[in-house]
Design a protein around this motif. Sequence first.
Motif, PDB file in Angstrom:
ATOM      1  N   LYS B 353       0.829  -1.191   0.000  1.00  0.00           N
ATOM      2  CA  LYS B 353       0.000   0.000   0.000  1.00  0.00           C
ATOM      3  C   LYS B 353       0.877   1.259   0.000  1.00  0.00           C
ATOM      4  O   LYS B 353       0.659   2.175  -0.781  1.00  0.00           O
ATOM      5  CB  LYS B 353      -0.909  -0.019   1.233  1.00  0.00           C
ATOM      6  CG  LYS B 353      -2.009   1.004   1.230  1.00  0.00           C
ATOM      7  CD  LYS B 353      -3.168   0.579   2.122  1.00  0.00           C
ATOM      8  CE  LYS B 353      -4.179   1.694   2.257  1.00  0.00           C
ATOM      9  NZ  LYS B 353      -3.766   2.667   3.291  1.00  0.00           N
ATOM     10  N   SER B 369      -7.493   1.835  -3.361  1.00  0.00           N
ATOM     11  CA  SER B 369      -8.064   0.494  -3.177  1.00  0.00           C
ATOM     12  C   SER B 369      -8.625  -0.048  -4.487  1.00  0.00           C
ATOM     13  O   SER B 369      -8.601  -1.244  -4.738  1.00  0.00           O
ATOM     14  CB  SER B 369      -9.135   0.510  -2.089  1.00  0.00           C
ATOM     15  OG  SER B 369     -10.073   1.503  -2.374  1.00  0.00           O
ATOM     16  N   GLU B 373      -7.350  -3.488  -6.283  1.00  0.00           N
ATOM     17  CA  GLU B 373      -8.268  -4.521  -6.739  1.00  0.00           C
ATOM     18  C   GLU B 373      -7.996  -4.882  -8.202  1.00  0.00           C
ATOM     19  O   GLU B 373      -7.895  -6.047  -8.558  1.00  0.00           O
ATOM     20  CB  GLU B 373      -9.694  -4.000  -6.592  1.00  0.00           C
ATOM     21  CG  GLU B 373     -10.705  -5.069  -6.251  1.00  0.00           C
ATOM     22  CD  GLU B 373     -11.916  -4.416  -5.632  1.00  0.00           C
ATOM     23  OE1 GLU B 373     -12.894  -4.248  -6.371  1.00  0.00           O
ATOM     24  OE2 GLU B 373     -11.865  -4.048  -4.443  1.00  0.00           O
ATOM     25  N   GLN B 378      -5.183  -6.843  -3.633  1.00  0.00           N
ATOM     26  CA  GLN B 378      -5.911  -6.494  -2.408  1.00  0.00           C
ATOM     27  C   GLN B 378      -5.382  -7.248  -1.180  1.00  0.00           C
ATOM     28  O   GLN B 378      -5.113  -6.668  -0.141  1.00  0.00           O
ATOM     29  CB  GLN B 378      -7.407  -6.812  -2.647  1.00  0.00           C
ATOM     30  CG  GLN B 378      -8.378  -6.138  -1.727  1.00  0.00           C
ATOM     31  CD  GLN B 378      -8.188  -4.643  -1.603  1.00  0.00           C
ATOM     32  OE1 GLN B 378      -7.511  -4.183  -0.711  1.00  0.00           O
ATOM     33  NE2 GLN B 378      -8.793  -3.868  -2.493  1.00  0.00           N
ATOM     34  N   LYS B 381      -2.047  -6.116   0.517  1.00  0.00           N
ATOM     35  CA  LYS B 381      -1.986  -4.706   0.874  1.00  0.00           C
ATOM     36  C   LYS B 381      -0.902  -4.373   1.901  1.00  0.00           C
ATOM     37  O   LYS B 381      -0.150  -3.415   1.737  1.00  0.00           O
ATOM     38  CB  LYS B 381      -3.365  -4.300   1.412  1.00  0.00           C
ATOM     39  CG  LYS B 381      -3.675  -2.853   1.359  1.00  0.00           C
ATOM     40  CD  LYS B 381      -5.136  -2.625   1.725  1.00  0.00           C
ATOM     41  CE  LYS B 381      -5.316  -2.796   3.207  1.00  0.00           C
ATOM     42  NZ  LYS B 381      -6.629  -2.619   3.749  1.00  0.00           N
TER      43      LYS B 381
END
Lengths: 241, 490
Positions: B353, B369, B373, B378, B381
């Motif tokens: 992230k 986000s 995806e 995801q 992360k």
Amino acid sequence: MEFNVISKRTPLWIDPRTKFAMLIFIGIFSFTIPTPPIAIEVLVLSMPLIFILAYGMISTVIKSSIVFATLIFIQVFITPNVTSGYGIFILSIFGIIRMFFPIGVTAILLIRTTTVSEFLSAFRKLHLPDAFIIPISVMFRFIPTITEEWKSISSAMRFRGIGVSPQNILTKPMLTLEYMLVPLLMSTSTISEELAAASLSRGLDIGIKRTSIKEVYLGIIDYIVLCFMFGLSIAMGVGII
Amino acid sequence: MIDIKNVNFAYEKSDSSKNCLKNINLTIEKGEFVVLCGKSGCGKTSITRLINGLIPHFHEGILTGEVTVNGNNICNSSLSQISRLVGSVFQNPRSQFFNVDTTSELAFGCENLAMPVNDIIERVSKSTEVFKLHNLINRSIFELSGGEKQRIACASVYATLPEVFLLDEPSSNLDSVSIENLKDVLKILKDMGKTIIISEHRLYYLRDLANRFIYMENGSIYGEYSRKEMSELCSEDLAKKGLRTLNLNHISKKACENKAQNINFNFEKVICRRGKKDVLNISKLQIPKGEIVGIIGKNGAGKSTFVSCFSGVLKHKGKIFFDGKECKGKSRLLRSYMVMQDVNHQLFCESVKEELELNVTEDRKVNISKILEEMNLQKYKDVHPLSLSGGEKQRVAIGSAICSGKELLFYDEPTSGLDFTGMNITCSMIKQANEKALLSMVITHDLEFLLRCCTSVLHIEDGVVKEYYSLEEAASIAKVKKYFILKEEI
């Protein structure tokens, strides 16, 4: 900076042991005599430069001569006239550069003109243990690899706007250092593991007998250089210089 | 010659059931040419490590069963003893040379056997002759191209005259000419009666040489195919197995939506010099917006230099225009991003992230986000990006390019060393990323990938643009195929 090793031997070829002796000698010389007479300093620096020149690295010789001349110029003509505290601080940085400069030049001679197999046989002749020789030789093998890796990492950093620029170094020094080191350490650790696997599977191991097609030996030139350094050390020790 | 009996192996460091070998039984006769194939992570490389003794002597883990080479049990022999019998060529040319110059490298194996110097010199000159290396002697390893390095690697193994040659994905970094050379080298070895075992994704160049293909899945041997059986597999079968094509002629162009618009990128007299040589000299070139351009050309032709100049990391003379306006290097650098061959070089943060957020500024809203995806990241992360697999790292790198709003995307050989499945994923990712970008450019030596992903081709040779053409018509597809398929085959 290029780090390609020149493997062809020139007539002025010297044994890696002599180069090591030169590195140690110049190191001690730079640190024990803070302000040597300029003539002696030039004499000492010209020693590695002559051999670098013999390998045809003319641009390295020219560049180092210019840098060194500038440093001497600063010492002779500018240092005596500076009195402010700030000026002295800057000059002392130049002083430190001048101290390390000959060591750097000798390191270039050692690294760029010695092949890994020459390192191996030179160390063996010094009867050092294999457990020391192999890692040290690999370390020298690693210097050009790291420079190659670094080229690609630094351009990756520039794409992300976190490149090693004066602005980034001044505003976020620690973060910039982290961004430099994380990928560099990762890739070098992978490479070193792969390199170890490759060398082992080609029969390099601790305790094996080994021959070398590029034998190293002390020739006339080596003895001249060694005697020269020995004489200079004695002269310095006695206090003639 | 080689006998692997009931072998199970699990790496000590790996935590999952991934990367291990299960119940391997394999016998290879003297003089056989065996290809190990299968998806990435299927255990091909582990098998080669069993044979050259790196398992168990270097890579530690739990090993049961027995491996013998020429009657010698691998577990009871030292690596240096095994190295007399088995010569290994590795995948990565930058990490398999102990020396920094070619001549020492050719002699290295013999030196380790403590052979007399005169014999070594004789062996080295013999290898030089067999592998036609006369122009590579006494050179620095670092100035050689990938193909030249791989030839040196083969020749230096050959110098010790082992009975078994073991190659682990030797073609990963090679262009089509170098692969052809590698094929010739392998043919020489085969004709000498050497036993050859090769683990490889690219199968087409081995089609006429191999006696047997061993197909692996999840650490086990799933099937064995003779040369004939293998050539009868249709492309759907291969795709299901995650294998690359066996015949470049059979690849067909996959429809790529071409959103190309008017001419948008203009190059005028772009010259880049290194030393006294022009490594790049583009007098005129126009590229439309929205293309995915495949950049092809030999190793060392100037493809990387072109990309570096265009993306703004390398200085050059001449001008580059976007939409008729000149765009200087610095502002191009702000808009470009390059996915490197070694993605490890470009992951800097502690979690995926953070990596994606690195270039996100306040004034430009990005839906992190959503991109996580889209890139199927995801679940990773909060994972450290460097702990991911190769393909996943690539996705993180591309994801961070999208998040930072880069418009010019460059890829340096994104499919080297990828199996069919991995290549397909990379392909769709590049297409997806291109939706948001102005232009994508991909350096590649992979025809299979090129025909799936690219909308046009830029052919660079000796620093000069040889040709630029769109891949819309059948004639241009035939042209690019002709470039990759060197010898006419049936």
